[in-house]
Design a protein around this motif. Structure first.
Motif, mmCIF file in Angstrom:
data_model
loop_
_atom_site.group_PDB
_atom_site.id
_atom_site.type_symbol
_atom_site.label_atom_id
_atom_site.label_comp_id
_atom_site.label_asym_id
_atom_site.label_seq_id
_atom_site.Cartn_x
_atom_site.Cartn_y
_atom_site.Cartn_z
ATOM 1 N N PHE A 56 -8.936 1.061 -4.485
ATOM 2 C CA PHE A 56 -7.962 1.092 -4.899
ATOM 3 C C PHE A 56 -7.996 2.400 -6.239
ATOM 4 O O PHE A 56 -7.365 3.106 -5.775
ATOM 5 N N ILE A 57 -8.521 1.704 -6.972
ATOM 6 C CA ILE A 57 -8.453 2.522 -7.913
ATOM 7 C C ILE A 57 -9.333 4.425 -7.551
ATOM 8 O O ILE A 57 -8.763 5.295 -8.827
ATOM 9 N N SER A 58 -10.236 4.080 -7.209
ATOM 10 C CA SER A 58 -10.418 5.900 -7.090
ATOM 11 C C SER A 58 -9.860 5.898 -5.730
ATOM 12 O O SER A 58 -10.232 7.133 -5.669
ATOM 13 N N ASP A 60 -9.442 6.110 -2.236
ATOM 14 C CA ASP A 60 -10.458 6.824 -0.835
ATOM 15 C C ASP A 60 -9.862 7.046 -0.511
ATOM 16 O O ASP A 60 -9.693 7.374 0.827
ATOM 17 N N ASN A 61 -8.151 7.373 0.005
ATOM 18 C CA ASN A 61 -7.669 7.526 0.463
ATOM 19 C C ASN A 61 -7.863 7.023 2.275
ATOM 20 O O ASN A 61 -6.789 6.952 3.336
ATOM 21 N N SER A 62 -8.172 5.897 2.216
ATOM 22 C CA SER A 62 -8.564 4.950 3.349
ATOM 23 C C SER A 62 -6.850 4.052 4.190
ATOM 24 O O SER A 62 -6.286 4.177 3.254
ATOM 25 N N LEU A 63 -7.404 3.652 5.108
ATOM 26 C CA LEU A 63 -5.519 3.312 5.851
ATOM 27 C C LEU A 63 -5.373 2.088 4.355
ATOM 28 O O LEU A 63 -4.197 2.111 4.271
ATOM 29 N N TRP A 64 -6.577 1.577 4.394
ATOM 30 C CA TRP A 64 -6.329 0.187 3.373
ATOM 31 C C TRP A 64 -5.544 0.160 2.353
ATOM 32 O O TRP A 64 -5.339 -0.410 1.978
ATOM 33 N N CYS A 65 -6.561 1.206 1.186
ATOM 34 C CA CYS A 65 -5.717 1.484 0.328
ATOM 35 C C CYS A 65 -4.611 2.172 0.477
ATOM 36 O O CYS A 65 -3.348 1.927 -0.020
ATOM 37 N N ARG A 66 -3.794 3.230 1.436
ATOM 38 C CA ARG A 66 -2.437 3.576 1.546
ATOM 39 C C ARG A 66 -1.738 1.590 1.927
ATOM 40 O O ARG A 66 -0.890 2.397 0.790
ATOM 41 N N LEU A 67 -1.885 0.793 2.459
ATOM 42 C CA LEU A 67 -1.444 -0.079 2.816
ATOM 43 C C LEU A 67 -0.459 -0.711 1.740
ATOM 44 O O LEU A 67 0.324 -1.277 1.723
ATOM 45 N N ILE A 68 -2.000 -1.217 0.436
ATOM 46 C CA ILE A 68 -1.537 -1.890 -0.888
ATOM 47 C C ILE A 68 -0.956 -0.476 -1.257
ATOM 48 O O ILE A 68 0.010 -1.269 -2.291
ATOM 49 N N MET A 71 3.230 -1.469 -0.856
ATOM 50 C CA MET A 71 2.744 -2.446 -1.172
ATOM 51 C C MET A 71 3.495 -2.774 -2.274
ATOM 52 O O MET A 71 4.383 -3.616 -2.716
ATOM 53 N N HIS A 72 1.881 -2.328 -2.844
ATOM 54 C CA HIS A 72 2.403 -2.676 -4.376
ATOM 55 C C HIS A 72 2.417 -1.586 -5.550
ATOM 56 O O HIS A 72 1.906 -2.232 -6.529
ATOM 57 N N GLY A 73 2.391 -0.687 -5.155
ATOM 58 C CA GLY A 73 2.397 1.155 -5.924
ATOM 59 C C GLY A 73 0.851 0.728 -6.749
ATOM 60 O O GLY A 73 0.222 0.828 -5.756
ATOM 61 N N SER A 74 1.428 1.749 -7.217
ATOM 62 C CA SER A 74 -0.014 2.259 -7.326
ATOM 63 C C SER A 74 -0.876 1.977 -9.104
ATOM 64 O O SER A 74 -1.815 2.334 -9.342
ATOM 65 N N LEU A 76 -2.196 -1.590 -10.951
ATOM 66 C CA LEU A 76 -2.894 -2.859 -10.499
ATOM 67 C C LEU A 76 -1.516 -4.586 -11.406
ATOM 68 O O LEU A 76 -1.964 -3.948 -11.995
ATOM 69 N N PRO A 77 -1.094 -4.910 -9.619
ATOM 70 C CA PRO A 77 0.134 -6.180 -10.703
ATOM 71 C C PRO A 77 -0.826 -6.655 -10.967
ATOM 72 O O PRO A 77 -1.815 -7.065 -11.185
ATOM 73 N N SER A 78 0.590 -7.514 -12.043
ATOM 74 C CA SER A 78 0.475 -8.671 -12.826
ATOM 75 C C SER A 78 1.607 -9.657 -12.014
ATOM 76 O O SER A 78 0.729 -11.121 -12.394
ATOM 77 N N SER A 79 2.018 -9.141 -10.768
ATOM 78 C CA SER A 79 2.601 -10.453 -9.914
ATOM 79 C C SER A 79 2.851 -9.664 -8.718
ATOM 80 O O SER A 79 2.629 -8.425 -8.957
ATOM 81 N N SER A 80 3.791 -9.921 -7.471
ATOM 82 C CA SER A 80 3.619 -9.684 -6.206
ATOM 83 C C SER A 80 5.400 -10.206 -5.492
ATOM 84 O O SER A 80 5.905 -11.364 -6.038
ATOM 85 N N PRO A 81 5.998 -9.241 -5.119
ATOM 86 C CA PRO A 81 7.016 -9.693 -4.179
ATOM 87 C C PRO A 81 7.080 -10.713 -3.212
ATOM 88 O O PRO A 81 7.621 -11.326 -2.514
ATOM 89 N N PHE A 82 5.641 -10.869 -2.761
ATOM 90 C CA PHE A 82 5.417 -11.952 -2.156
ATOM 91 C C PHE A 82 5.118 -12.947 -1.895
ATOM 92 O O PHE A 82 3.983 -13.120 -2.887
ATOM 93 N N ARG A 83 4.895 -13.789 -1.258
ATOM 94 C CA ARG A 83 4.919 -16.048 -1.982
ATOM 95 C C ARG A 83 3.445 -15.594 -1.575
ATOM 96 O O ARG A 83 2.971 -16.221 -2.763
ATOM 97 N N TYR A 84 2.916 -15.245 -0.183
ATOM 98 C CA TYR A 84 0.818 -15.402 -0.662
ATOM 99 C C TYR A 84 0.698 -13.573 -0.520
ATOM 100 O O TYR A 84 0.992 -13.187 0.267
ATOM 101 N N SER A 85 0.165 -13.074 -1.129
ATOM 102 C CA SER A 85 -0.793 -12.181 -2.038
ATOM 103 C C SER A 85 -2.112 -12.671 -1.554
ATOM 104 O O SER A 85 -2.597 -12.595 -3.173
ATOM 105 N N THR A 86 -3.005 -11.893 -1.051
ATOM 106 C CA THR A 86 -4.168 -11.686 -0.926
ATOM 107 C C THR A 86 -4.606 -10.734 -1.728
ATOM 108 O O THR A 86 -5.751 -10.916 -2.832
ATOM 109 N N TRP A 87 -4.586 -9.679 -2.066
ATOM 110 C CA TRP A 87 -3.845 -8.870 -3.103
ATOM 111 C C TRP A 87 -4.027 -9.513 -4.537
ATOM 112 O O TRP A 87 -4.732 -8.957 -5.454
#
Length: 208
Positions: A56-58, A60-68, A71-74, A76-87
């Motif tokens: 994430f911090i590197s 890598d321009n992958s689909l997974w990284c772009r999705l995160i 959803m969560h911004g650039s 590292l989050p301390s909270s999430s708008p989602f009730r269940y967040s694996t990230w």
């Protein structure tokens, strides 16, 4: 799984338990320390979790990284708008390791390109520590503490709330300007965190 492995090495079967002759934590210790050197699934799992954080911090321009990122911004989050967040659960594990003295993120440094996505003060992009830690008096005067490297390199003092006074402020400003002198930006995007040399950390893994 860790419990099953422990029972296997102890020779326990079904409901029959045998005497434990050696602590499981000692079994996991390296052979250099005179122990068995059995790899810890707990440690392996945390290493794999951090690999996702590193990707994430590197950027890598992958689909997974772009999705995160979407959803969560650039950051590292301390909270999430989602009730269940694996990230967010992964981030909590990394913070848990930091509380125990294993700060993995602090050993990463950005490879600066155009400097547009890198925080000048708070991120490690030059040297081994953030500039806000090295030059706290100048950072205290900063009105835009989220300034990018590209913006601040053009003029370090442009966004200070007042002119720098003598004494430690003047000394720190001179050191800061000398510290970043010679930094050259390019047309490439900031990416590719490099791993700094890590000090040896003593870490005790508890049984699961």
């Amino acid at each position: 799984m860790e419990s099953l492995r422990r029972n296997f090495f102890n020779g326990s079967q079904c409901n029959k338990r045998k005497i434990t002759w050696i602590k499981w934590t000692m079994t996991l210790a390296s052979k250099k320390n005179g122990e068995l050197g059995i790899s810890s699934l707990y440690a392996l799992n945390r290493a794999l979790l951090f690999k996702w954080v590193w990707r994430f911090i590197s950027r890598d321009n992958s689909l997974w990284c772009r999705l995160i990122l979407s959803m969560h911004g650039s950051k590292l989050p301390s909270s999430s708008p989602f009730r269940y967040s694996t990230w967010l659960s992964i981030i909590r594990e990394i913070h848990s390791l930091k509380d125990r003295g294993v700060d993995l993120v602090s050993h990463c440094r950005i490879h600066v390109g155009n400097g547009l996505r890198t925080n000048f003060w708070k991120e490690v992009w030059i040297g081994d520590n953030p500039l806000c830690v090295l030059f706290p008096r100048i950072f205290a005067l900063e009105t835009n503490k989220d300034s990018s490297v590209a913006v601040k390199l053009s003029s370090v003092t442009s966004s200070l709330r007042r002119p720098v006074r003598g004494g430690s402020e003047s000394s720190q400003l001179s050191l800061l300007q000398e510290y970043i002198e010679g930094t050259i930006l390019s047309s490439l995007e900031d990416s590719g965190f490099g791993i700094l040399k890590m000090r040896k950390v003593s870490f005790e893994f508890k049984d699961v």
